[in-house]
Write an enzyme that holds these catalytic residues in place. Sequence first.
Site, PDB file in Angstrom:
ATOM      1  CB  CYS A  43      -0.937   0.003   1.201  1.00 23.63           C
ATOM      2  SG  CYS A  43      -1.768  -1.575   1.390  1.00 23.63           S
ATOM      3  CG  HIS A  71      -6.565   1.170   0.359  1.00 26.13           C
ATOM      4  ND1 HIS A  71      -5.513   1.831  -0.223  1.00 26.13           N
ATOM      5  CD2 HIS A  71      -6.011   0.180   1.130  1.00 26.13           C
ATOM      6  CE1 HIS A  71      -4.376   1.251   0.154  1.00 26.13           C
ATOM      7  NE2 HIS A  71      -4.656   0.253   0.965  1.00 26.13           N
ATOM      8  CB  CYS A  91      -0.088   1.454   7.509  1.00 22.59           C
ATOM      9  SG  CYS A  91      -1.830   1.387   7.076  1.00 22.59           S
TER      10      CYS A  91
END
Lengths: 432, 451
Positions: free
Chosen positions: A97, A388, A419
């Site tokens: 990510c 996301h 994160c």
Amino acid sequence: MAAPTRPTPARRAAIVGGNRIPFARSNSAYAQASNQDMLTATIDGLVARFGLQGKQLGEVVAGAVLKHARDFNLTRESVLGSRLSATTPAYDVQQACGTGLEAAILVANKIALGQIESGIAGGVDTTSDAPLAVSDDLRRVLIGLNNAKTVQDRLKALGRIRPGMIAPEIPRNAEPRTGLAMGEHAAITAKEWQIGREEQDELAVASHRNMAAAYDRGFFDDLVTPFLGLSRDNNLRPESSVEKLATLKPVFGRGEGATMTAGNSTPLTDGASTVLLGSDEWAAENGLPVLAHLVDAQTAAVDYVHGGEGLLMAPVYAMPVMLARNGLSLQDFDFYEIHEAFASTVLSSLKAWEDEDFCKTRLGLDRPLGSIDRSKLNVNGSSLAAGHPFAATGGRIVAQLAKQLHEAGPGKRGLISVCAAGGQGVVAILES
Amino acid sequence: MSDWYRDFANSGFGTTITRNLGLPRPAVLRRYEPGQPLLPGPAVVGSAGEGRLRDAVTELLRAEGVHVQSPVTADGATDGEKPAAVILDATGLRTPADLASAHDFLSPAVKRLRATGRVLILADPPSDAASPAQAAARQALDGLVRSIAKELRNGSTANLVHVPEGAEGSIASPVRFFLSGRSAYVDGQVMSVAAADIPAAADDERPLAGKVAVVTGAARGIGAAIAKVMARDGAHVVAVDIPAAGDTLAEVANEIGGTALQLDITADDAPQRLIEHLRERHGGADVVVHNAGITRDKLLVNMDAARWNSVMAVNLQAQLDITQALLDAEGVLKPDARVVCVSSQSGIAGNRGQTNYAASKAGVIGMVRAWAPTFAERGATINAVAPGFIVTEMTAKMPFGTREVGSRINSLQQGGLPVDVAETIAWLSQPGSAGVNGQTVRVCGQSMLGA
Ligand SMILES: NC(=O)c1ccc[n+]([C@@H]2O[C@H](COP(=O)([O-])OP(=O)(O)OC[C@H]3O[C@@H](n4cnc5c(N)ncnc54)[C@H](O)[C@@H]3O)[C@@H](O)[C@H]2O)c1
């Protein structure tokens, strides 16, 4: 912890602007779109916004977390399919990510060093068109089949296929070393930090409301280009409320203390984002604006397997290192962009920075970093609202924050914290 | 968008059928392409009385490489090739009796006019006439030119330009336009030029080179055609459309090397955002085309406030607000700026079910007329174009019968194309068109509606 002060870089990379496609929940509007389709369209939207048709840029750096074998040269192929000059080089990166933000840091660093004058950083992911792998056993049989020279050999190879081998391996959002879904990891951390259900739901509602309001006031008009019939993120729920979210059943964690629901966790999402960066000179020569500069960045990793730290807590460790290097405190910022993988992740991070004991023992600080003014957090919405698509989130945040800073006027500072799977984290500072 | 009937009527079999049945035979119009000569053949220039423009026009044509023939009388010998244009300088008219010489010149010349030919009459405006007789003679030309336009076949057009005393220096741009393929669908129109500072002739192929042109509603239809023609003529196009149309807008911008600006022109801060964008990215604007428009049709008695208000907001108020803001913003609108506003035939003729739309489009005509003197003071111009039946995605959705009738009831017996509107707008945007101001140019093939 005595961090070395930082040598002043020759110059800072400017963030000129960004473009993303609206993010779409898995298996919805973009179910038929590939990573390359989405990244190419997103680059083309950026090209149109900034008049880059036929231009050769220094570099395009992007990546995807979930990739097909055919995506081996994803970014370069996307550049070739775009309106940019075919002589623009490109390469792929992947840091889970953190990919999108890391890509921006890489481009910015080369610009700061004078190795390139301009570049695009980006990221894309699809969980709808995800690669399906065959089992290792079946793969061995198929390779044998491919190598077989005679018909008999081929039949023999085929004869080795067993029904059990046929089930495809679907990529899961789970950590290879623990077998736990990311949400399960986050739930452990949430419990540890005693993050309540209501505060998570409140954060989620704020994210939806902030982002809906930002869309309504035209904030995203020059950050988003419609794609395949979507002109806003289809995860966005402007009418979301704490009361409504309170009715949802927990999906991560078990029993009494389970607080994480589909409402305060990001869903699987498809999408792509890009950011245009350049030197100040390049921007001026091309009549392009400078929204903000990338000041500094830091990555960190935690041992979530044996070290007793939460999977998504690495940004908490990266932050003090970067702040010290820049002589800044956690309070010296006008905007905070903390990626909402889960509402609990944001809240755990904030609590950790406020915790004297944690900051002393884990981060090696004399004092806690302290709390932040929550009205400066994710002011135009974040991942809980937008969704996301792993590698695309960093680009969304960088462009969004750069525009916020630009709107607020010169000399404003913004902080990014993202994160990532594998126990990693990326943080960065932007300044207008 | 193909015109099946025009194509059919021009096929070998179709020609026979349509001729035998006495059906209309719409021609393939002569449309502009870069590199094309001004005219596909020679021109004849004549005058009624002692005209003051004949020599200037002849010179202009020669400079364009056009062979200029001398007029022939009704029974006189023909002079070589058939003319592609017949131009009458009628500035010498004093009384209706002088019109006889106009007839004497036009009758044999128009008879020989080749297909896709042009008839152009230049005259003084009736309002400036010294006597009622002179005003009558000048006004008579209106009826004359409109009737010629209706008599012409094979894609030929006839138009009249009023040139008041002192505006002689302004005629080159309109003369070129009306003779060229750029005016393919402008027919039976009367317009005026005024005295103005005309810059030295620019590059004919790229008259908008170095210009920044804003086009609203550029994601599709007529707006996309305007953007393409502007870019072809050398302009950098800032293509504006609502955010929801951003993907097709980006395609248009990328195709023409322009830039896309996603903006709802009715937003409260739209003028400000446009101005900031132009300042920051382009150092201002030379051309602004207000093309974005919507329809929300209903009979007046059934029309709700939402329909009324939204049409007014997009079609009229946004044009007013943005133009005013551009005028007020220091240094954004270039001194010799060109503003072109898209009106509509409905704003001239009215249309059943379109009280809101027609009102907004008529308002645009009043707006440009009122603003023209202010613009002239700066060396700028503001004009409107009023398209007739233009074949777009929008009209393609109309019921077959309505569409067929709508597209045939004009002298060219066919619908216009978005490019026809675009060419007219690009012409009004040229530096050389400084003398055309406050006008509303109809691009309607001499529609019978509101004629
Ligand atoms: N097609 C015809 O026959 C015809 C005839 C007369 C006049 N017109 C006029 O020509 C113009 C273009 O028409 P068209 O046929 O291409 O229509 P269209 O509907 O195909 O295109 C209009 C464009 O304007 C955009 N637009 C609408 N509201 C907007 C807003 N608030 N902000 C920014 N952009 C906005 C739309 O998104 C669209 O892309 C309109 O003003 C129309 O009234 C058309």
